[in-house]
Design an enzyme around this catalytic site. Sequence first.
Site, mmCIF file in Angstrom:
data_model
loop_
_atom_site.group_PDB
_atom_site.id
_atom_site.type_symbol
_atom_site.label_atom_id
_atom_site.label_comp_id
_atom_site.label_asym_id
_atom_site.label_seq_id
_atom_site.Cartn_x
_atom_site.Cartn_y
_atom_site.Cartn_z
ATOM 1 N N LYS A 278 0.823 -1.195 0.000
ATOM 2 C CA LYS A 278 0.000 0.000 0.000
ATOM 3 C C LYS A 278 0.866 1.256 0.000
ATOM 4 O O LYS A 278 0.394 2.350 -0.272
ATOM 5 C CB LYS A 278 -0.878 0.030 1.273
ATOM 6 C CG LYS A 278 -1.752 -1.161 1.464
ATOM 7 C CD LYS A 278 -2.376 -1.127 2.873
ATOM 8 C CE LYS A 278 -3.026 -2.439 3.193
ATOM 9 N NZ LYS A 278 -3.364 -2.534 4.637
ATOM 10 N N GLU B 242 7.740 2.323 -6.181
ATOM 11 C CA GLU B 242 7.867 1.830 -4.796
ATOM 12 C C GLU B 242 7.948 3.008 -3.826
ATOM 13 O O GLU B 242 8.437 4.082 -4.184
ATOM 14 C CB GLU B 242 9.159 1.003 -4.672
ATOM 15 C CG GLU B 242 8.952 -0.501 -4.660
ATOM 16 C CD GLU B 242 8.436 -1.041 -3.327
ATOM 17 O OE1 GLU B 242 7.752 -0.311 -2.576
ATOM 18 O OE2 GLU B 242 8.725 -2.215 -3.033
ATOM 19 N N ASP B 243 7.507 2.769 -2.603
ATOM 20 C CA ASP B 243 7.635 3.808 -1.586
ATOM 21 C C ASP B 243 9.075 3.934 -1.099
ATOM 22 O O ASP B 243 9.642 5.010 -1.076
ATOM 23 C CB ASP B 243 6.686 3.527 -0.407
ATOM 24 C CG ASP B 243 6.823 2.121 0.170
ATOM 25 O OD1 ASP B 243 7.590 1.284 -0.375
ATOM 26 O OD2 ASP B 243 6.142 1.823 1.173
ATOM 27 N N ASP C 157 14.763 -0.547 1.115
ATOM 28 C CA ASP C 157 15.530 -0.657 2.352
ATOM 29 C C ASP C 157 16.613 -1.714 2.120
ATOM 30 O O ASP C 157 17.645 -1.427 1.533
ATOM 31 C CB ASP C 157 14.520 -1.027 3.449
ATOM 32 C CG ASP C 157 15.101 -1.082 4.847
ATOM 33 O OD1 ASP C 157 16.228 -0.639 5.057
ATOM 34 O OD2 ASP C 157 14.401 -1.587 5.755
ATOM 35 N N PHE D 20 13.486 4.781 10.805
ATOM 36 C CA PHE D 20 12.180 4.275 10.396
ATOM 37 C C PHE D 20 11.234 5.457 10.181
ATOM 38 O O PHE D 20 11.001 6.244 11.090
ATOM 39 C CB PHE D 20 11.623 3.295 11.425
ATOM 40 C CG PHE D 20 10.487 2.486 10.860
ATOM 41 C CD1 PHE D 20 10.747 1.375 10.068
ATOM 42 C CD2 PHE D 20 9.165 2.846 11.082
ATOM 43 C CE1 PHE D 20 9.707 0.637 9.510
ATOM 44 C CE2 PHE D 20 8.116 2.116 10.526
ATOM 45 C CZ PHE D 20 8.401 1.007 9.744
ATOM 46 N N ARG E 273 -0.130 6.480 7.373
ATOM 47 C CA ARG E 273 0.066 6.588 5.924
ATOM 48 C C ARG E 273 -0.468 7.911 5.391
ATOM 49 O O ARG E 273 -0.019 8.406 4.365
ATOM 50 C CB ARG E 273 -0.683 5.461 5.191
ATOM 51 C CG ARG E 273 -0.146 4.068 5.457
ATOM 52 C CD ARG E 273 -0.783 3.081 4.475
ATOM 53 N NE ARG E 273 -0.632 1.702 4.890
ATOM 54 C CZ ARG E 273 0.441 0.948 4.623
ATOM 55 N NH1 ARG E 273 1.447 1.456 3.954
ATOM 56 N NH2 ARG E 273 0.501 -0.310 5.032
HETATM 57 P P1 IMP Z 1 13.098 -4.092 1.865
HETATM 58 O O1 IMP Z 1 12.628 -5.384 1.273
HETATM 59 O O2 IMP Z 1 13.964 -4.305 3.067
HETATM 60 O O3 IMP Z 1 13.769 -3.188 0.834
HETATM 61 O O4 IMP Z 1 11.871 -3.358 2.461
HETATM 62 C C1 IMP Z 1 10.971 -2.700 1.713
HETATM 63 C C2 IMP Z 1 9.665 -2.562 2.454
HETATM 64 O O5 IMP Z 1 9.835 -2.473 3.883
HETATM 65 C C3 IMP Z 1 9.035 -1.275 2.039
HETATM 66 O O6 IMP Z 1 8.261 -1.438 0.871
HETATM 67 C C4 IMP Z 1 8.241 -0.902 3.253
HETATM 68 O O7 IMP Z 1 6.983 -1.540 3.226
HETATM 69 C C5 IMP Z 1 9.022 -1.461 4.418
HETATM 70 N N1 IMP Z 1 9.871 -0.403 5.022
HETATM 71 C C6 IMP Z 1 11.219 -0.350 5.006
HETATM 72 N N2 IMP Z 1 11.662 0.727 5.664
HETATM 73 C C7 IMP Z 1 10.563 1.376 6.095
HETATM 74 C C8 IMP Z 1 10.366 2.590 6.854
HETATM 75 O O8 IMP Z 1 11.285 3.323 7.249
HETATM 76 N N3 IMP Z 1 9.064 2.927 7.108
HETATM 77 C C9 IMP Z 1 8.018 2.177 6.692
HETATM 78 N N4 IMP Z 1 8.154 1.056 5.992
HETATM 79 C C10 IMP Z 1 9.418 0.650 5.689
HETATM 80 MG MG MG Z 2 6.219 -1.274 0.441
#
Ligand code: IMP
Ligand code: MG
Length: 185
Positions: free
Chosen positions: A45, A101-102, A105, A154, A167
């Site tokens: 989302k 993508e938002d 990470d 975060f 959100r």
């Molecule tokens: P990744 O697979 O570790 O790159 O994580 C990506 C997903 O983790 C994102 O699409 C977010 O849903 C969640 N995420 C990672 N860091 C944050 C943050 O700082 N705030 C909120 N959601 C996060």
């Molecule tokens: Mg996400």
Amino acid sequence: MKGLDRVVGEVLISQEDLKRRVAELAEEIATDLAGQELLVVGVLKGAIMFIVDLVRLLPLRVELDFMAIASYGASSQTTGVVRILKDLETDISGRRVLVVEDIVDSGLTLAYILEILRSRSPEDVKVCALLDKRSRRVVDVPIDYVGFVIPDKFVVGYGLDYMQLYRNLPFVGVVSPEALAAMEG
Ligand code: IMP
Ligand code: MG
């Protein structure tokens, strides 16, 4: 935003900065992809605010589709074990796709999404991420368009959540360490 301040400690990216940067990204994308028909894929989302603001500024022929992904593990960390909750409705073979993508990470979620999409023979797949926490990267994933590189904190707002909340904040804020500790506990 009174009452939020115990969870959301500081504003990292203001509403004005978001607006300005999204417009810059749209211009960059429109220049690079001029004349193309794009299938813009939003990852639910978290990418909702970003995608609707972005596509409104794209003077291209745009089709929209969405996918929803769930990752297992603690709520602030991804394990890389990812599953599709909602798949695309569009056949992407031969299409030019822009994944929105938002935040990236560890990169594990995006790597998984790209693997799935590439297996469906699209003409091209590009990635646009609003936020890039690149100091936390575990797998190398290509991002063609990045809104902001942010520190290892975060964050919530503008689509990003903390336990499914916040959100709807119009800015990106940092979750306080106390609230984070409570979440992990
Ligand atoms: P990744 O697979 O570790 O790159 O994580 C990506 C997903 O983790 C994102 O699409 C977010 O849903 C969640 N995420 C990672 N860091 C944050 C943050 O700082 N705030 C909120 N959601 C996060
Ligand atoms: Mg996400």
